[in-house]
Write an enzyme that holds these catalytic residues in place. Structure first.
Site, PDB file in Angstrom:
ATOM      1  N   CYS A   4      72.628  91.366  -4.547  1.00 13.83           N
ATOM      2  CA  CYS A   4      72.034  92.002  -3.171  1.00 13.83           C
ATOM      3  C   CYS A   4      72.386  92.955  -2.991  1.00 13.83           C
ATOM      4  O   CYS A   4      73.468  93.762  -2.776  1.00 13.83           O
ATOM      5  CB  CYS A   4      72.763  91.159  -2.073  1.00 13.83           C
ATOM      6  N   CYS A   7      74.570  94.302   0.783  1.00 16.43           N
ATOM      7  CA  CYS A   7      76.125  94.303   0.079  1.00 16.43           C
ATOM      8  C   CYS A   7      76.084  95.711  -1.103  1.00 16.43           C
ATOM      9  O   CYS A   7      77.307  95.803  -1.242  1.00 16.43           O
ATOM     10  CB  CYS A   7      76.338  92.993  -1.204  1.00 16.43           C
ATOM     11  N   ASP A  30      66.563 102.865   8.155  1.00 18.01           N
ATOM     12  CA  ASP A  30      65.769 102.408   6.917  1.00 18.01           C
ATOM     13  C   ASP A  30      64.861 103.562   6.139  1.00 18.01           C
ATOM     14  O   ASP A  30      64.607 104.862   6.496  1.00 18.01           O
ATOM     15  CB  ASP A  30      64.687 101.306   8.599  1.00 18.01           C
ATOM     16  N   HIS A  46      78.717  89.063   3.244  1.00 17.67           N
ATOM     17  CA  HIS A  46      77.120  88.228   3.076  1.00 17.67           C
ATOM     18  C   HIS A  46      76.757  86.933   3.753  1.00 17.67           C
ATOM     19  O   HIS A  46      77.540  86.393   3.678  1.00 17.67           O
ATOM     20  CB  HIS A  46      77.149  88.113   1.448  1.00 17.67           C
ATOM     21  N   ASN A  87      64.576  88.822  11.645  1.00 17.64           N
ATOM     22  CA  ASN A  87      63.517  88.166  11.002  1.00 17.64           C
ATOM     23  C   ASN A  87      64.343  87.168  10.199  1.00 17.64           C
ATOM     24  O   ASN A  87      65.497  87.594   9.282  1.00 17.64           O
ATOM     25  CB  ASN A  87      62.597  89.585  10.189  1.00 17.64           C
ATOM     26  N   GLY A  93      59.184  87.707   7.900  1.00 19.85           N
ATOM     27  CA  GLY A  93      58.941  88.838   7.462  1.00 19.85           C
ATOM     28  C   GLY A  93      60.272  88.930   6.402  1.00 19.85           C
ATOM     29  O   GLY A  93      60.234  90.544   6.207  1.00 19.85           O
ATOM     30  N   THR A  95      62.162  90.172   4.435  1.00 24.25           N
ATOM     31  CA  THR A  95      62.376  90.948   2.164  1.00 24.25           C
ATOM     32  C   THR A  95      63.721  91.055   1.915  1.00 24.25           C
ATOM     33  O   THR A  95      63.653  91.053   0.837  1.00 24.25           O
ATOM     34  CB  THR A  95      61.474  91.868   2.257  1.00 24.25           C
ATOM     35  N   HIS A 100      70.315  91.593   8.848  1.00 23.86           N
ATOM     36  CA  HIS A 100      70.497  92.417   9.161  1.00 23.86           C
ATOM     37  C   HIS A 100      69.895  92.255  10.651  1.00 23.86           C
ATOM     38  O   HIS A 100      68.757  91.438  10.628  1.00 23.86           O
ATOM     39  CB  HIS A 100      69.641  93.504   8.785  1.00 23.86           C
ATOM     40  N   HIS A 102      66.984  95.282  13.254  1.00 23.78           N
ATOM     41  CA  HIS A 102      66.465  96.363  12.755  1.00 23.78           C
ATOM     42  C   HIS A 102      66.718  97.213  14.477  1.00 23.78           C
ATOM     43  O   HIS A 102      66.182  96.123  15.494  1.00 23.78           O
ATOM     44  CB  HIS A 102      64.874  96.570  12.866  1.00 23.78           C
TER      45      HIS A 102
END
Length: 112
Positions: A4, A7, A30, A46, A87, A93, A95, A100, A102
């Site tokens: 990951c 991670c 980001d 995780h 997301n 969206g 990915t 997480h 934003h």
């Protein structure tokens, strides 16, 4: 999880521009910001996404929001406003399949 991306970032195995860290949460800039301030907040544990939040791991979400509030104040976003987005799933969206959030700010945001 060994493969990951997030991670590995939280473990210090991959570089990032750290903004915040505590026992439960890691936050970093980001690499492809969509606003002047664009910070990702992740649990160190995780969790693949919001659909994997359970009664056993849900406390980390409050820790993440506490960290978001602290960083938003440090960045002055509490005065002008900010957006928090998570997301869940490919169609939404997502990915990187590690939960997480934003933190977006530093400009006037439109909806959607």
């Amino acid at each position: 999880m060994s493969d990951c991306l997030f991670c590995k970032i939280a473990a210090g195995e991959l570089p990032s521009k750290k903004v915040y860290e505590d026992e439960y949460v890691y936050a970093f800039e980001d690499i492809n910001p969509v606003t002047p301030i664009h910070i990702l907040f992740i649990p160190k544990e995780h969790i693949s996404g919001a659909s994997e939040i359970t009664s056993e791991n849900s406390a980390v979400v409050s820790k993440i929001y506490e960290a978001i509030a602290k960083v938003a104040k440090e960045k002055g976003l509490d005065k002008s406003g900010f957006r928090v987005v998570s997301n869940c799933g490919a169609d939404a969206g997502q990915t990187v399949f590690h939960l997480h959030f934003h933190l977006l700010g530093g400009t006037k945001l439109n909806w959607p």
